[in-house]
Design a protein around this motif. Structure first.
Motif, PDB file in Angstrom:
ATOM      1  N   GLU A   8     -16.268 -23.035  -9.828  1.00 22.30           N
ATOM      2  CA  GLU A   8     -15.142 -21.959  -9.594  1.00 22.30           C
ATOM      3  C   GLU A   8     -16.375 -20.415  -9.200  1.00 22.30           C
ATOM      4  O   GLU A   8     -15.703 -19.507  -9.165  1.00 22.30           O
ATOM      5  CB  GLU A   8     -14.729 -22.179 -10.983  1.00 22.30           C
ATOM      6  CG  GLU A   8     -13.310 -22.730 -11.030  1.00 22.30           C
ATOM      7  CD  GLU A   8     -12.414 -22.825 -12.274  1.00 22.30           C
ATOM      8  OE1 GLU A   8     -12.423 -21.344 -12.777  1.00 22.30           O
ATOM      9  OE2 GLU A   8     -11.782 -24.240 -12.983  1.00 22.30           O
ATOM     10  N   GLU A   9     -16.748 -20.464 -10.545  1.00 16.83           N
ATOM     11  CA  GLU A   9     -17.967 -19.289 -10.574  1.00 16.83           C
ATOM     12  C   GLU A   9     -18.611 -18.994  -9.103  1.00 16.83           C
ATOM     13  O   GLU A   9     -18.888 -17.583  -8.492  1.00 16.83           O
ATOM     14  CB  GLU A   9     -18.870 -18.749 -11.427  1.00 16.83           C
ATOM     15  CG  GLU A   9     -18.375 -19.310 -13.193  1.00 16.83           C
ATOM     16  CD  GLU A   9     -17.978 -20.476 -13.429  1.00 16.83           C
ATOM     17  OE1 GLU A   9     -18.426 -21.279 -12.817  1.00 16.83           O
ATOM     18  OE2 GLU A   9     -17.323 -20.413 -14.746  1.00 16.83           O
ATOM     19  N   LEU A  10     -18.857 -19.967  -8.574  1.00 18.32           N
ATOM     20  CA  LEU A  10     -19.736 -20.015  -7.329  1.00 18.32           C
ATOM     21  C   LEU A  10     -18.692 -19.627  -5.882  1.00 18.32           C
ATOM     22  O   LEU A  10     -18.666 -18.931  -4.950  1.00 18.32           O
ATOM     23  CB  LEU A  10     -19.996 -21.341  -6.955  1.00 18.32           C
ATOM     24  CG  LEU A  10     -21.234 -20.931  -5.330  1.00 18.32           C
ATOM     25  CD1 LEU A  10     -22.494 -20.165  -5.836  1.00 18.32           C
ATOM     26  CD2 LEU A  10     -21.482 -22.986  -5.488  1.00 18.32           C
ATOM     27  N   SER A  11     -17.695 -20.474  -6.191  1.00 26.28           N
ATOM     28  CA  SER A  11     -16.673 -19.816  -5.380  1.00 26.28           C
ATOM     29  C   SER A  11     -16.576 -18.193  -5.254  1.00 26.28           C
ATOM     30  O   SER A  11     -15.981 -17.483  -4.224  1.00 26.28           O
ATOM     31  CB  SER A  11     -15.057 -20.418  -6.220  1.00 26.28           C
ATOM     32  OG  SER A  11     -15.074 -22.580  -5.313  1.00 26.28           O
ATOM     33  N   GLU A  12     -16.079 -17.508  -6.775  1.00 31.58           N
ATOM     34  CA  GLU A  12     -15.383 -15.930  -7.035  1.00 31.58           C
ATOM     35  C   GLU A  12     -16.168 -15.675  -6.047  1.00 31.58           C
ATOM     36  O   GLU A  12     -16.696 -14.530  -5.489  1.00 31.58           O
ATOM     37  CB  GLU A  12     -15.349 -16.112  -8.462  1.00 31.58           C
ATOM     38  CG  GLU A  12     -13.574 -17.060  -9.305  1.00 31.58           C
ATOM     39  CD  GLU A  12     -14.414 -16.994 -10.259  1.00 31.58           C
ATOM     40  OE1 GLU A  12     -15.319 -15.819 -10.856  1.00 31.58           O
ATOM     41  OE2 GLU A  12     -13.022 -16.938 -10.304  1.00 31.58           O
ATOM     42  N   GLU A  13     -18.418 -15.619  -6.621  1.00 34.28           N
ATOM     43  CA  GLU A  13     -18.467 -14.897  -5.943  1.00 34.28           C
ATOM     44  C   GLU A  13     -19.358 -15.010  -4.543  1.00 34.28           C
ATOM     45  O   GLU A  13     -19.376 -14.053  -3.383  1.00 34.28           O
ATOM     46  CB  GLU A  13     -20.645 -15.738  -6.285  1.00 34.28           C
ATOM     47  CG  GLU A  13     -21.314 -14.782  -5.760  1.00 34.28           C
ATOM     48  CD  GLU A  13     -22.345 -13.985  -6.896  1.00 34.28           C
ATOM     49  OE1 GLU A  13     -22.891 -13.200  -6.584  1.00 34.28           O
ATOM     50  OE2 GLU A  13     -22.539 -14.364  -8.140  1.00 34.28           O
ATOM     51  N   LEU A  14     -18.729 -16.378  -3.874  1.00 36.42           N
ATOM     52  CA  LEU A  14     -18.914 -15.908  -1.667  1.00 36.42           C
ATOM     53  C   LEU A  14     -17.650 -15.523  -1.410  1.00 36.42           C
ATOM     54  O   LEU A  14     -17.967 -14.810  -0.456  1.00 36.42           O
ATOM     55  CB  LEU A  14     -18.356 -18.076  -2.125  1.00 36.42           C
ATOM     56  CG  LEU A  14     -19.561 -18.540  -2.001  1.00 36.42           C
ATOM     57  CD1 LEU A  14     -19.312 -20.111  -1.829  1.00 36.42           C
ATOM     58  CD2 LEU A  14     -20.721 -17.982  -0.793  1.00 36.42           C
ATOM     59  N   VAL A  15     -16.002 -15.856  -2.300  1.00 33.04           N
ATOM     60  CA  VAL A  15     -15.408 -14.568  -1.958  1.00 33.04           C
ATOM     61  C   VAL A  15     -15.843 -13.002  -2.014  1.00 33.04           C
ATOM     62  O   VAL A  15     -15.203 -12.098  -1.208  1.00 33.04           O
ATOM     63  CB  VAL A  15     -13.848 -15.564  -2.442  1.00 33.04           C
ATOM     64  CG1 VAL A  15     -12.873 -14.030  -1.671  1.00 33.04           C
ATOM     65  CG2 VAL A  15     -14.288 -16.019  -2.292  1.00 33.04           C
ATOM     66  N   LEU A  16     -16.191 -12.938  -2.555  1.00 32.44           N
ATOM     67  CA  LEU A  16     -16.341 -11.433  -3.923  1.00 32.44           C
ATOM     68  C   LEU A  16     -17.580 -11.360  -2.367  1.00 32.44           C
ATOM     69  O   LEU A  16     -17.196  -9.634  -1.884  1.00 32.44           O
ATOM     70  CB  LEU A  16     -17.005 -11.128  -5.065  1.00 32.44           C
ATOM     71  CG  LEU A  16     -16.925 -10.213  -4.829  1.00 32.44           C
ATOM     72  CD1 LEU A  16     -16.323  -8.738  -5.497  1.00 32.44           C
ATOM     73  CD2 LEU A  16     -17.836  -9.811  -6.415  1.00 32.44           C
TER      74      LEU A  16
END
Length: 151
Positions: free
Chosen positions: A7-15
């Motif tokens: 989840e954290e990795l997904s958020e960072e990639l999108v950001l």
């Protein structure tokens, strides 16, 4: 230090993706196209001729919205409607030479700051980014939809 979860990795990639696109767009000194217009032209450049419905689906908008967008681009000579070669009842939307030229020039202008940044990377940073490209392409294809440039 623990690795980030999915989840954290997904958020960072999108950001990162959103920030990169916004930053590059903000640095464009003279955009000739709105974001929506550039997106439509990008789809046509990379996907080829499409029907109005296909184009609307690719852009995630309703048909009336896409019709207005295409009419505007058509008035400017950037796209043209043409009959389908297999079925004359079907109209396809195609990018014109002028539309392609305008899109390519805009992309070049948009990417110039990124090219300059990449030139400043040392060999290790460049190698890391290059090795991550296959994974980033896979991420961009999330959900099985083809990743479109400009989107």
């Amino acid at each position: 230090m623990a690795s980030p979860g999915n989840e954290e990795l997904s958020e960072e990639l999108v950001l990162i993706a959103v920030k990169l696109i916004r930053r590059l767009r903000g640095l464009d000194p003279s955009p000739a196209l709105t974001r929506a217009e550039a997106s439509v032209l990008a789809v046509l450049v990379f996907a080829g001729e499409l029907t109005m419905g296909e184009l609307a689906r690719q852009e995630g908008v309703k048909a009336p919205t896409m019709t207005r967008q295409v009419q505007n681009l058509e008035r400017r000579g950037l796209v043209r409607r043409q009959a389908d070669s297999a079925d004359a009842r079907i109209t396809r939307i195609a990018i014109t030479a002028s539309g392609r030229k305008l899109f390519v020039a805009g992309q070049k202008r948009l990417l110039t700051p990124l090219v300059e940044l990449l030139r400043s990377f040392d060999r290790s940073e460049s190698a890391t980014l290059i090795s991550a490209m296959p994974v980033l392409r896979k991420v961009a294809n999330v959900g099985g939809r083809r990743a479109e440039p400009g989107s």
